[in-house]
Design a protein around this motif. Structure first.
Motif, PDB file in Angstrom:
ATOM      1  N   THR A 145       0.841  -1.203   0.000  1.00 31.63           N
ATOM      2  CA  THR A 145       0.000   0.000   0.000  1.00 31.63           C
ATOM      3  C   THR A 145       0.871   1.246   0.000  1.00 31.63           C
ATOM      4  O   THR A 145       0.524   2.239  -0.643  1.00 31.63           O
ATOM      5  CB  THR A 145      -0.994   0.039   1.186  1.00 31.63           C
ATOM      6  N   CYS A 146       2.022   1.185   0.681  1.00 32.22           N
ATOM      7  CA  CYS A 146       2.919   2.346   0.679  1.00 32.22           C
ATOM      8  C   CYS A 146       3.456   2.614  -0.725  1.00 32.22           C
ATOM      9  O   CYS A 146       3.581   3.767  -1.138  1.00 32.22           O
ATOM     10  CB  CYS A 146       4.063   2.156   1.671  1.00 32.22           C
ATOM     11  N   ARG A 147       3.764   1.566  -1.463  1.00 32.56           N
ATOM     12  CA  ARG A 147       4.253   1.744  -2.841  1.00 32.56           C
ATOM     13  C   ARG A 147       3.155   2.405  -3.684  1.00 32.56           C
ATOM     14  O   ARG A 147       3.412   3.371  -4.419  1.00 32.56           O
ATOM     15  CB  ARG A 147       4.665   0.403  -3.439  1.00 32.56           C
ATOM     16  N   ALA A 148       1.951   1.890  -3.588  1.00 27.99           N
ATOM     17  CA  ALA A 148       0.828   2.477  -4.330  1.00 27.99           C
ATOM     18  C   ALA A 148       0.554   3.904  -3.853  1.00 27.99           C
ATOM     19  O   ALA A 148       0.286   4.799  -4.668  1.00 27.99           O
ATOM     20  CB  ALA A 148      -0.424   1.614  -4.167  1.00 27.99           C
ATOM     21  N   CYS A 149       0.646   4.118  -2.570  1.00 37.01           N
ATOM     22  CA  CYS A 149       0.397   5.442  -1.998  1.00 37.01           C
ATOM     23  C   CYS A 149       1.377   6.465  -2.564  1.00 37.01           C
ATOM     24  O   CYS A 149       0.982   7.573  -2.931  1.00 37.01           O
ATOM     25  CB  CYS A 149       0.491   5.372  -0.478  1.00 37.01           C
ATOM     26  N   ALA A 150       2.645   6.093  -2.641  1.00 42.39           N
ATOM     27  CA  ALA A 150       3.652   7.015  -3.180  1.00 42.39           C
ATOM     28  C   ALA A 150       3.311   7.412  -4.611  1.00 42.39           C
ATOM     29  O   ALA A 150       3.403   8.594  -4.983  1.00 42.39           O
ATOM     30  CB  ALA A 150       5.038   6.383  -3.110  1.00 42.39           C
ATOM     31  N   GLU A 151       2.872   6.439  -5.417  1.00 41.96           N
ATOM     32  CA  GLU A 151       2.524   6.718  -6.811  1.00 41.96           C
ATOM     33  C   GLU A 151       1.315   7.650  -6.912  1.00 41.96           C
ATOM     34  O   GLU A 151       1.312   8.607  -7.690  1.00 41.96           O
ATOM     35  CB  GLU A 151       2.242   5.422  -7.560  1.00 41.96           C
TER      36      GLU A 151
ATOM     37  N   CYS B 277      -1.210  13.048  -7.568  1.00 41.88           N
ATOM     38  CA  CYS B 277      -2.071  14.075  -6.979  1.00 41.88           C
ATOM     39  C   CYS B 277      -1.311  15.399  -6.863  1.00 41.88           C
ATOM     40  O   CYS B 277      -1.843  16.462  -7.187  1.00 41.88           O
ATOM     41  CB  CYS B 277      -2.591  13.611  -5.617  1.00 41.88           C
ATOM     42  N   ALA B 278      -0.056  15.341  -6.431  1.00 43.97           N
ATOM     43  CA  ALA B 278       0.759  16.557  -6.324  1.00 43.97           C
ATOM     44  C   ALA B 278       0.893  17.231  -7.687  1.00 43.97           C
ATOM     45  O   ALA B 278       0.768  18.461  -7.795  1.00 43.97           O
ATOM     46  CB  ALA B 278       2.135  16.224  -5.749  1.00 43.97           C
ATOM     47  N   THR B 279       1.126  16.434  -8.717  1.00 38.31           N
ATOM     48  CA  THR B 279       1.265  16.969 -10.069  1.00 38.31           C
ATOM     49  C   THR B 279      -0.033  17.627 -10.528  1.00 38.31           C
ATOM     50  O   THR B 279      -0.022  18.730 -11.088  1.00 38.31           O
ATOM     51  CB  THR B 279       1.678  15.844 -11.046  1.00 38.31           C
TER      52      THR B 279
ATOM     53  N   GLN C 226      -1.040  24.774  -2.938  1.00 38.73           N
ATOM     54  CA  GLN C 226       0.294  24.437  -2.471  1.00 38.73           C
ATOM     55  C   GLN C 226       0.290  23.530  -1.244  1.00 38.73           C
ATOM     56  O   GLN C 226       1.156  22.666  -1.116  1.00 38.73           O
ATOM     57  CB  GLN C 226       1.112  25.703  -2.182  1.00 38.73           C
ATOM     58  N   ASP C 227      -0.680  23.688  -0.338  1.00 41.22           N
ATOM     59  CA  ASP C 227      -0.726  22.815   0.848  1.00 41.22           C
ATOM     60  C   ASP C 227      -0.840  21.352   0.429  1.00 41.22           C
ATOM     61  O   ASP C 227      -0.168  20.482   0.969  1.00 41.22           O
ATOM     62  CB  ASP C 227      -1.906  23.168   1.762  1.00 41.22           C
ATOM     63  N   CYS C 228      -1.687  21.100  -0.559  1.00 43.88           N
ATOM     64  CA  CYS C 228      -1.892  19.739  -1.035  1.00 43.88           C
ATOM     65  C   CYS C 228      -0.628  19.217  -1.727  1.00 43.88           C
ATOM     66  O   CYS C 228      -0.196  18.094  -1.481  1.00 43.88           O
ATOM     67  CB  CYS C 228      -3.086  19.694  -1.985  1.00 43.88           C
ATOM     68  N   VAL C 229      -0.017  20.039  -2.561  1.00 45.28           N
ATOM     69  CA  VAL C 229       1.208  19.647  -3.254  1.00 45.28           C
ATOM     70  C   VAL C 229       2.279  19.271  -2.232  1.00 45.28           C
ATOM     71  O   VAL C 229       2.932  18.226  -2.344  1.00 45.28           O
ATOM     72  CB  VAL C 229       1.705  20.782  -4.185  1.00 45.28           C
ATOM     73  N   THR C 230       2.454  20.107  -1.221  1.00 45.87           N
ATOM     74  CA  THR C 230       3.480  19.887  -0.198  1.00 45.87           C
ATOM     75  C   THR C 230       3.241  18.597   0.573  1.00 45.87           C
ATOM     76  O   THR C 230       4.156  17.789   0.747  1.00 45.87           O
ATOM     77  CB  THR C 230       3.515  21.088   0.774  1.00 45.87           C
TER      78      THR C 230
END
Length: 110
Positions: free
Chosen positions: A70-76, A81-83, A92-96
C-alpha cells in the motif's frame, strides 16, 4: 500493540496529514472554487489520494508487513495528486503534503 519504528511513525503521520489535507481541500477549496478545481479527473485523484493515504496508515498501525504494497501504491498516487494539484494551481498545501507523504511511503516500501 506492535512496536512502531520512528520511521514508520513518521510515515503514518505523513499519510494522515495528506489524507486530511486532500480530503479537506477537495471539500472546502476545490468544490467552492469550481472550474478546473472540480474537473472529474482531478477530484477523483484527490479522493483516491486521501483514501490510499488512510489505508496505508491503517495497515502500518495494524503492523502488517503488507503495508509495503500500500505504501508503494500510496507514493505513486500521491505523486500524481501533487502533479495535478500543482497544474490546477492555488493548492500548495496539497502539493506539499502529497510530496512529503510520497517520500515517506517510498522509504517504507523499499
Amino acid at each position: 500493540m506492535a512496536h512502531t519504528s520512528p520511521e514508520m511513525q513518521d510515515c503514518i503521520d505523513a499519510c494522515l496529514r495528506c489524507y486530511q489535507t486532500c480530503l479537506g481541500m477537495a471539500s472546502n477549496h476545490c468544490l467552492p472554487a469550481g472550474g478546473k478545481h472540480v474537473e472529474p479527473e482531478h477530484v477523483r485523484l484527490m479522493l483516491a489520494c486521501a483514501e490510499i493515504c488512510r489505508t496505508s496508515a491503517h495497515l502500518m498501525l495494524l503492523g502488517l508487513p503488507e503495508h509495503r504494497h500500500t505504501c508503494r501504491a500510496c507514493a505513486e498516487v500521491c505523486e500524481a495528486c501533487a502533479t495535478s494539484c500543482a497544474a490546477v494551481g492555488d493548492m500548495q498545501d496539497c502539493v506539499t503534503e502529497c510530496r512529503a507523504c510520497a517520500a515517506h511511503c517510498r522509504s517504507m516500501a523499499a
